[in-house]
Design a protein around this motif. Structure first.
Motif, PDB file in Angstrom:
ATOM      1  N   THR A  30       0.833  -1.204   0.000  1.00 43.97           N
ATOM      2  CA  THR A  30       0.000   0.000   0.000  1.00 43.97           C
ATOM      3  C   THR A  30       0.866   1.252   0.000  1.00 43.97           C
ATOM      4  OG1 THR A  30      -1.760  -1.184   1.166  1.00 43.97           O
ATOM      5  CG2 THR A  30      -1.838   1.218   1.224  1.00 43.97           C
ATOM      6  N   ASP A  34       0.152   2.930  -3.539  1.00 42.13           N
ATOM      7  CA  ASP A  34      -1.069   3.720  -3.399  1.00 42.13           C
ATOM      8  C   ASP A  34      -0.854   5.127  -3.957  1.00 42.13           C
ATOM      9  OD1 ASP A  34      -3.240   5.363  -2.250  1.00 42.13           O
ATOM     10  OD2 ASP A  34      -3.679   3.539  -1.122  1.00 42.13           O
ATOM     11  N   LYS A  35      -1.837   5.617  -4.671  1.00 37.98           N
ATOM     12  CA  LYS A  35      -1.750   6.932  -5.303  1.00 37.98           C
ATOM     13  C   LYS A  35      -1.510   8.050  -4.293  1.00 37.98           C
ATOM     14  CE  LYS A  35      -4.195   9.852  -8.577  1.00 37.98           C
ATOM     15  NZ  LYS A  35      -5.384   9.980  -9.429  1.00 37.98           N
ATOM     16  N   SER A  43       7.781   5.781  -2.852  1.00 41.50           N
ATOM     17  CA  SER A  43       6.685   5.393  -3.740  1.00 41.50           C
ATOM     18  C   SER A  43       7.175   4.773  -5.047  1.00 41.50           C
ATOM     19  CB  SER A  43       5.830   6.617  -4.081  1.00 41.50           C
ATOM     20  OG  SER A  43       4.810   6.256  -4.985  1.00 41.50           O
ATOM     21  N   CYS A  48       3.118   1.051 -11.183  1.00 39.31           N
ATOM     22  CA  CYS A  48       1.915   0.233 -10.963  1.00 39.31           C
ATOM     23  C   CYS A  48       1.511  -0.540 -12.215  1.00 39.31           C
ATOM     24  CB  CYS A  48       0.745   1.110 -10.524  1.00 39.31           C
ATOM     25  SG  CYS A  48       0.613   1.306  -8.759  1.00 39.31           S
ATOM     26  N   ASN A  72      -4.229  -2.097  -7.572  1.00 32.04           N
ATOM     27  CA  ASN A  72      -5.293  -1.187  -7.155  1.00 32.04           C
ATOM     28  C   ASN A  72      -6.434  -1.915  -6.447  1.00 32.04           C
ATOM     29  OD1 ASN A  72      -5.997  -2.410  -9.562  1.00 32.04           O
ATOM     30  ND2 ASN A  72      -7.163  -0.669 -10.303  1.00 32.04           N
ATOM     31  N   SER A  75      -6.937  -3.793  -1.312  1.00 31.73           N
ATOM     32  CA  SER A  75      -7.873  -3.882  -0.185  1.00 31.73           C
ATOM     33  C   SER A  75      -8.743  -5.131  -0.265  1.00 31.73           C
ATOM     34  CB  SER A  75      -8.743  -2.629  -0.111  1.00 31.73           C
ATOM     35  OG  SER A  75      -9.484  -2.477  -1.304  1.00 31.73           O
TER      36      SER A  75
END
Length: 161
Positions: A30, A34-35, A43, A48, A72, A75
């Motif tokens: 994450t 994650d964006k 990062s 991605c 993406n 989760s």
């Protein structure tokens, strides 16, 4: 198992799923992809699409039956998908020599707070310090885990009315 008879070695097996797969691995993936973290030094958000392309081409083995989901969808990943990422198709960061792994994990945990911030320094990250002891006592992680019991718990819950 009663708590007064609890053997701490078995906690290593339990912590592998919850502490490492659903804890540290999920947190790192994450943080990296994650964006909302794309401006951070750690990062890999710009990678991605490359990683998702790699994941989409994977054909699971007998031991990894789930087809990998895209980053993406982290989760929605199950613990077994994080395990598969660590053991089968993740970037191989752990070598087989236990002393090398132990040194690398200690260094990683020592620098985790600096890399990701104090608020992400969790108990799950700390447990990595003890991971090699668990391997010494119980054997490799891929043969000592509670995933089958978690699956059975789900089966039992479905049959309770």
């Amino acid at each position: 198992m009663y708590l007064d008879n609890f053997d701490p070695i078995y906690s290593c097996v339990i912590d592998y799923m919850h502490g490492i797969c659903l804890g540290v691995c999920k947190q790192l993936l994450t943080l990296w992809f994650d964006k909302k973290n794309k401006s951070e030094n750690f990062s890999f958000f710009v990678k991605c699409n490359d990683v998702n392309s790699f994941l989409s081409r994977i054909k699971p083995t007998l031991y990894a039956t789930r087809i990998p989901k895209a980053l993406n969808e982290l989760s929605y990943w199950k613990a077994s998908e994080f395990r598969n990422f660590i053991l089968y198709w993740g970037i191989p960061i752990l070598k087989k020599e236990l002393l090398v792994v132990e040194s690398a994990l200690l260094l990683f945990v020592e620098n985790y707070q600096v890399l990701y911030g104090e608020r992400f320094m969790t108990l799950n990250v700390h447990q990595l310090v003890h991971l090699t002891d668990c391997v010494r006592h119980t054997g490799p992680l891929y043969v000592n885990n509670c995933f089958i019991f978690e699956d059975l718990n789900g089966y039992i819950v479905k049959h309770i009315h």
